[in-house]
Motif scaffolding. Structure first.
Motif, mmCIF file in Angstrom:
data_model
loop_
_atom_site.group_PDB
_atom_site.id
_atom_site.type_symbol
_atom_site.label_atom_id
_atom_site.label_comp_id
_atom_site.label_asym_id
_atom_site.label_seq_id
_atom_site.Cartn_x
_atom_site.Cartn_y
_atom_site.Cartn_z
ATOM 1 N N LEU A 214 2.397 10.007 -5.789
ATOM 2 C CA LEU A 214 2.294 8.749 -5.584
ATOM 3 C C LEU A 214 3.057 7.738 -6.648
ATOM 4 C CD1 LEU A 214 0.121 7.095 -3.891
ATOM 5 C CD2 LEU A 214 -1.307 6.812 -6.014
ATOM 6 N N ILE A 215 2.891 8.246 -7.739
ATOM 7 C CA ILE A 215 3.559 7.606 -9.011
ATOM 8 C C ILE A 215 5.057 7.319 -8.544
ATOM 9 C CG2 ILE A 215 4.300 7.786 -11.356
ATOM 10 C CD1 ILE A 215 1.506 8.841 -12.030
ATOM 11 N N LYS A 216 5.729 8.472 -7.951
ATOM 12 C CA LYS A 216 7.119 8.427 -7.606
ATOM 13 C C LYS A 216 7.593 7.630 -6.593
ATOM 14 C CE LYS A 216 8.258 13.188 -8.830
ATOM 15 N NZ LYS A 216 8.530 14.640 -8.395
ATOM 16 N N THR A 217 6.686 7.632 -5.527
ATOM 17 C CA THR A 217 6.727 6.483 -4.729
ATOM 18 C C THR A 217 6.480 5.096 -5.216
ATOM 19 O OG1 THR A 217 5.695 7.987 -3.033
ATOM 20 C CG2 THR A 217 5.659 5.642 -2.521
ATOM 21 N N ALA A 218 5.677 4.706 -6.079
ATOM 22 C CA ALA A 218 5.552 3.538 -6.655
ATOM 23 C C ALA A 218 6.775 3.010 -7.483
ATOM 24 C CB ALA A 218 4.244 3.239 -7.393
ATOM 25 N N PHE B 166 0.784 -1.264 -0.003
ATOM 26 C CA PHE B 166 0.062 -0.015 0.065
ATOM 27 C C PHE B 166 0.793 1.227 0.090
ATOM 28 C CE2 PHE B 166 -2.135 3.491 2.344
ATOM 29 C CZ PHE B 166 -3.375 3.597 1.499
ATOM 30 N N ILE B 167 0.441 2.220 -0.912
ATOM 31 C CA ILE B 167 1.326 3.642 -0.920
ATOM 32 C C ILE B 167 0.272 4.652 -0.872
ATOM 33 C CG2 ILE B 167 3.337 2.594 -2.150
ATOM 34 C CD1 ILE B 167 2.039 3.790 -4.669
ATOM 35 N N SER B 168 0.582 5.886 -0.229
ATOM 36 C CA SER B 168 -0.165 7.097 -0.348
ATOM 37 C C SER B 168 0.784 8.190 -0.371
ATOM 38 C CB SER B 168 -0.817 7.069 0.926
ATOM 39 O OG SER B 168 -0.029 7.218 2.077
ATOM 40 N N SER B 169 0.083 9.323 -0.798
ATOM 41 C CA SER B 169 0.784 10.666 -0.831
ATOM 42 C C SER B 169 -0.276 11.755 -0.661
ATOM 43 C CB SER B 169 1.387 10.759 -2.213
ATOM 44 O OG SER B 169 0.426 10.929 -3.278
ATOM 45 N N ILE C 186 -5.245 17.198 -0.628
ATOM 46 C CA ILE C 186 -5.840 16.110 -1.046
ATOM 47 C C ILE C 186 -4.774 14.669 -1.055
ATOM 48 C CG2 ILE C 186 -6.140 14.642 -3.314
ATOM 49 C CD1 ILE C 186 -6.971 17.462 -4.680
ATOM 50 N N ILE C 187 -5.742 13.754 -0.429
ATOM 51 C CA ILE C 187 -4.860 12.334 -0.213
ATOM 52 C C ILE C 187 -5.071 11.384 -1.281
ATOM 53 C CG2 ILE C 187 -4.625 10.650 1.605
ATOM 54 C CD1 ILE C 187 -5.265 12.495 3.732
ATOM 55 N N VAL C 188 -3.979 10.687 -1.702
ATOM 56 C CA VAL C 188 -4.250 9.728 -2.827
ATOM 57 C C VAL C 188 -3.455 8.527 -2.317
ATOM 58 C CG1 VAL C 188 -3.594 9.247 -5.275
ATOM 59 C CG2 VAL C 188 -4.144 11.694 -4.571
ATOM 60 N N SER C 189 -4.323 7.273 -2.660
ATOM 61 C CA SER C 189 -3.451 6.136 -2.046
ATOM 62 C C SER C 189 -3.843 4.992 -2.995
ATOM 63 C CB SER C 189 -4.354 5.672 -0.723
ATOM 64 O OG SER C 189 -5.543 5.541 -0.892
#
Length: 367
Positions: free
Chosen positions: A65-69, A24-27, A94-97
């Motif tokens: 989020l994409i950078k984290t992925a 799971f990831i979020s930003s 805004i929170i995206v996950s």
């Protein structure tokens, strides 16, 4: 947006299979303070206030989020969700996950596919000899069966082995302790197992070029027999191996050769010079001796050491008097054609050598 990566709100991606789940990831992205007045403001109020700033905030959160992925090694995000939320001091964000995953594109296989791969290793004693792996399937699954040459004509009921595939990138896939069951075999010389489900994916199937089989044990009505021998690798190229099998039989793995003291049978077993027939497969030496005295393989090996066709032709000319007159002209024509094409198309070494090999193989098949 950041570098391209597949993003979806769903749990799967059409045309792709999930190879690995990476977690799971979020930003989040936050707009400046005082963007909204009053902690009780709702999303509708914010949307009316500044749509452009909200859109930029959303893109910033998704890019992060994409950078984290990508840092996790993912090439896709599934189950992506987005939440608008007020933060402290009157700020808004805004929170995206989502879930980072690795995906593989599914091969576009709409009809059944069929592939046969000759086994490129062998045993020299009287055990069931795996000679071919047959793979059948479609975009959903791949099944496989094993074809063996049964020298002892025993009633083989099952065989446990390790299967090693090699693909076009020379990457290996090893599947341990695969059980093949032989339930219906009328011909006891060449036996075929029942089909079983394979761990090879449709994508992998298209890339496979080689298979090796290591026997662990096999079962007959008389008992279970372990096989602790180390198999030998076939030295022929896949094309030459196929040509040999078509000419000498499905169990053939080596060309006949002798030094006067011993002779190597097509089955790969080395026999004493005084033996008229192979003690493993029963082939008679006189039946498999080549009628052509010229050892073209030695010449081919020397050709492979060269870089250009003009050098390859020099090697040919050193052997030309030993070569049967029926193929000399054809070989010279191959050289001249190669020299001409090399002037305009670049290096023709492999093409020329392949054509030379085919000339001798065709001549040998007529013996």
């Amino acid at each position: 947006m950041a570098e391209s990566i597949i993003v979806t709100t769903g749990a799967s991606i059409e045309g792709y299979s999930i190879h690995e789940y990476l977690g799971f990831i979020s930003s989040q992205a936050i707009l400046g303070s005082n963007f909204i007045s009053g902690i009780a403001a709702n999303v509708a109020d914010v949307a009316r206030k500044d749509t452009a700033k909200l859109e930029q905030c959303r893109e910033d959160a998704e890019n992060q989020l994409i950078k984290t992925a990508k840092k996790k090694g993912a090439n896709a995000i599934i189950g992506m969700s987005m939440t608008y939320a007020p933060f402290e001091a009157g700020s808004f964000g805004i929170i995206v996950s989502g879930t980072a995953v690795k995906v593989n594109k599914i091969a576009n296989i709409t009809d059944n596919v069929h592939k046969e791969i000759y086994v490129s290793n062998y045993y020299t004693r009287l055990v069931p000899r795996p000679v071919k792996v047959v793979l059948d399937g479609n975009s959903q699954s791949i099944n496989m069966k094993l074809v063996c040459y049964n020298y002892n004509h025993e009633d083989i009921q099952a065989l446990r082995c390790d299967v090693e595939y090699t693909n076009l990138y020379d990457e290996r896939l090893v599947i341990k302790n695969v059980d093949f069951v032989f339930s219906e075999n009328i011909n006891l010389s060449v036996i075929e197992s029942d089909f079983i489900q394979s761990k090879v994916s449709p994508n992998d199937l298209l890339l496979l070029k080689d298979a090796k089989i290591t026997l662990n044990k096999y079962a007959t009505p008389r008992g279970v027999y372990a096989c602790n021998d180390v198999p030998l690798n076939v030295t022929l190229s896949s094309r030459r191996l196929q040509a040999l099998k078509e000419k000498r039989g499905i169990d053939a793995v080596e060309k006949y050769k002798t030094d006067g003291m011993i002779w190597t049978c097509n089955c790969g077993h080395v026999n004493e010079a005084g033996s008229e027939e192979c003690i493993v497969c029963g082939r008679k030496q006189k039946d498999i001796m080549t009628k052509t005295a010229f050892n073209y393989e030695e010449m081919i090996d020397r050709m492979r050491e060269k870089e250009y066709v003009v050098e390859i032709k020099d090697v040919l000319m050193q052997y030309i008097k030993e070569i049967d007159s029926g193929v000399r002209l054809e070989l010279l024509e191959i050289m001249e054609s190669g020299l001409q094409y090399e002037k305009t198309r670049g290096n023709m070494k492999e093409t020329v050598i392949e054509k030379v090999e085919k000339v001798f193989e065709d001549a040998s098949s007529k013996d």
